[in-house]
Scaffold this active site. Structure first.
Site, short mmCIF file in Angstrom:
data_model
loop_
_atom_site.label_atom_id
_atom_site.label_comp_id
_atom_site.label_asym_id
_atom_site.label_seq_id
_atom_site.Cartn_x
_atom_site.Cartn_y
_atom_site.Cartn_z
N THR A 1 0.86 -1.18 0.00
CA THR A 1 0.00 0.00 0.00
C THR A 1 0.89 1.23 0.00
OG1 THR A 1 -0.12 0.33 2.40
CG2 THR A 1 -1.61 -1.32 1.45
N CYS A 2 0.28 2.38 0.07
CA CYS A 2 1.08 3.61 0.14
C CYS A 2 1.86 3.69 1.45
CB CYS A 2 0.18 4.83 0.01
SG CYS A 2 -0.60 4.94 -1.61
N ARG B 1 2.93 0.88 3.32
CA ARG B 1 3.78 -0.25 3.66
C ARG B 1 3.95 -1.19 2.47
NH1 ARG B 1 2.09 -1.56 8.17
NH2 ARG B 1 0.41 -0.04 8.27
N SER C 1 -1.99 2.48 10.51
CA SER C 1 -1.99 3.35 9.33
C SER C 1 -1.56 4.76 9.71
CB SER C 1 -3.38 3.38 8.71
OG SER C 1 -3.82 2.09 8.36
N PRO D 1 -10.61 3.26 6.34
CA PRO D 1 -11.33 2.01 6.08
C PRO D 1 -10.80 1.17 4.93
CG PRO D 1 -12.55 3.86 5.17
CD PRO D 1 -11.35 4.44 5.89
N GLN E 1 -7.63 -3.99 1.37
CA GLN E 1 -6.32 -4.25 0.78
C GLN E 1 -5.74 -5.57 1.29
OE1 GLN E 1 -4.63 -0.56 2.10
NE2 GLN E 1 -4.91 0.46 0.13
N GLY F 1 0.44 12.04 -5.31
CA GLY F 1 0.67 10.89 -4.45
C GLY F 1 -0.62 10.11 -4.30
N GLU G 1 -3.62 6.91 1.87
CA GLU G 1 -5.00 6.51 2.12
C GLU G 1 -5.95 7.69 2.33
OE1 GLU G 1 -2.43 4.84 3.13
OE2 GLU G 1 -2.80 2.72 2.77
#
Length: 421
Positions: free
Chosen positions: A53-54, A56, A113, A119, A124, A193, A196
């Site tokens: 994800t953005c 990790r 996060s 959410p 993911q 970017g 989340e």
């Protein structure tokens, strides 16, 4: 956690342990997961999930060679982008056993996060599981942990208001945009970017009527993934100047360590826009928008602190809900540990039952009737001892010494073979 906990580990990088520039290079698109898992398989890893994800990029897996696990992950993640494992290892975090289970629970519950309670992360994680299953890299150890993680994430979502904190920030942002621009149907938004919170705000802007969205990123593949999620256009960060000219709303969430939008740049943009106002939301850490931009007429700049001040509960309320969620995670972790311990008693009970049945058959002769009699008597005789062993296991008392005493009491071979066949 007891020794019965699954031997899983979580190894990776996140927004706290790794420079953004490096973490962005490591981003693993869905189409690239097969290559990463293929490298892990070569190193003997049979159960593995890749979560990218953005915030990790991490691998949750059962490693056969524990000491070499960080290098194994570093090699798998680094090879596609030309990084040697030795270059990446210093930036990796590692959680093993019980700590790994706790980490998975916290990630699924959106407690790890950048924006606590957002959410999207649960979806993911589930998508990462499906990919692992499709690639034949799923197994019982990961499945036990992930099913428990989904259960605790559901409790966190239903028994706390932690998700409302992230949603309230996005709602506040959309309200401020509408205060400035009114009807959003003819407005355009630029997302820089794809963290989340940026995606959440952009999605709510779309729901509020804004249709023209563009995503820019330093890495085109990540821009493409974010744009697909938002049904938006995408491009490289080199297009920033032109994109700013067209944007009525700018959501900056890159956090590159330098100001992407300076006062000088924004002054030029506003002149070209004939002073049409721009709403700039800087959600990046460190910020993407130079503080001097605040002083420009027609440039309306908000950051996370500004949004927190216009939400009712603010940071204190979110922190209180996060504390409740953390308590639920710890409760689930204890229950998971206890369940594993009780399951760990199963082989001991099975050996004891097989031994007793063999002894009864020896005295009752052979045949179906003798087998049925042996099973019935063994079941009755061992009901209470079995329940006691399960209670001992749940309390952490079914250790090697206790197993030895049970073996001696029932005439079992201490090695677990028993006297029967």
């Amino acid at each position: 956690m007891t020794a019965s906990a699954p031997a899983i580990s979580v190894i990776g990088v996140n927004h706290r342990t790794c420079p953004d520039s490096l973490r962005e290079r490591l981003y693993v698109d869905d189409s690239e997961v097969a290559a990463v898992i293929g490298t892990l398989r070569i190193r003997g890893v049979r159960e593995a999930m890749v979560l990218s994800t953005c915030d990790r990029v991490e691998v949750t897996a059962v490693f056969q060679d524990g000491p070499m696990a960080p290098m194994t992950v570093a090699t798998a993640l680094g090879a596609p982008v030309g990084l040697r494992g030795e270059e990446l290892v210093p930036y990796l975090y590692r959680h093993d056993g019980g700590e790994a289970v706790r980490h998975v629970f916290r990630v699924a519950s959106a407690l790890d996060s950048q924006v606590v309670g957002e959410p999207q992360v649960l979806g993911q994680v589930k998508a990462a599981q499906r990919l692992s299953q499709d690639l034949g890299a799923w197994g019982p150890s990961l499945d036990r942990v992930l099913q428990a993680a989904y259960a605790v994430a559901k409790r966190v979502r239903t028994e706390t208001r932690i998700g409302e904190g992230a949603v309230s920030l996005a709602t506040a942002a959309v309200a401020r945009v509408q205060d400035l621009h009114g009807d959003l149907s003819s407005r355009s938004c630029l997302v820089i970017g794809g963290d989340e919170l940026s995606v959440m705000i952009a999605r709510q802007l779309r729901e509020a009527g804004l249709h023209d969205l563009t995503v820019l990123d330093r890495f085109r593949r990540r821009a493409a993934v974010t744009a697909a999620e938002l049904e938006a256009h995408h491009g490289p960060l080199d297009d920033l100047a032109d994109a700013l000219d067209r944007a009525d709303v700018v959501i900056a969430g890159l956090g590159s360590g330098r100001y992407l939008i300076t006062a000088e740049t924004m002054e030029t943009v506003l002149r070209r826009r004939r002073r049409r106002p721009v709403f700039l939301l800087d959600v990046a850490v460190p910020g993407d928008v130079e503080p001097a931009v605040h002083r420009l007429d027609e440039a309306y700049v908000y950051d996370i602190g500004d949004l927190e001040r216009v939400t009712r509960e603010g940071r204190a309320g979110r922190e209180a809900e996060a504390a409740k969620a953390e308590a639920l995670v710890e409760e689930a972790l204890a229950a998971f540990d206890q369940e594993l311990a009780v399951r760990d008693a199963g082989p001991d009970i099975a050996r004891l039952r097989a031994h007793l049945e063999a002894q009864i058959r020896e005295g009752a002769g052979t045949g179906a009737d003798a087998d049925a009699l042996a099973r019935r008597i063994a079941g009755r005789v061992l009901h209470a001892p079995s329940e006691t062993m399960r209670r001992w296991a749940a309390a952490g008392r079914l250790d090697d010494e206790t197993r030895g005493l049970i073996a001696e009491l029932f005439g079992l071979d201490p090695a677990g073979r028993g006297d029967g066949p």
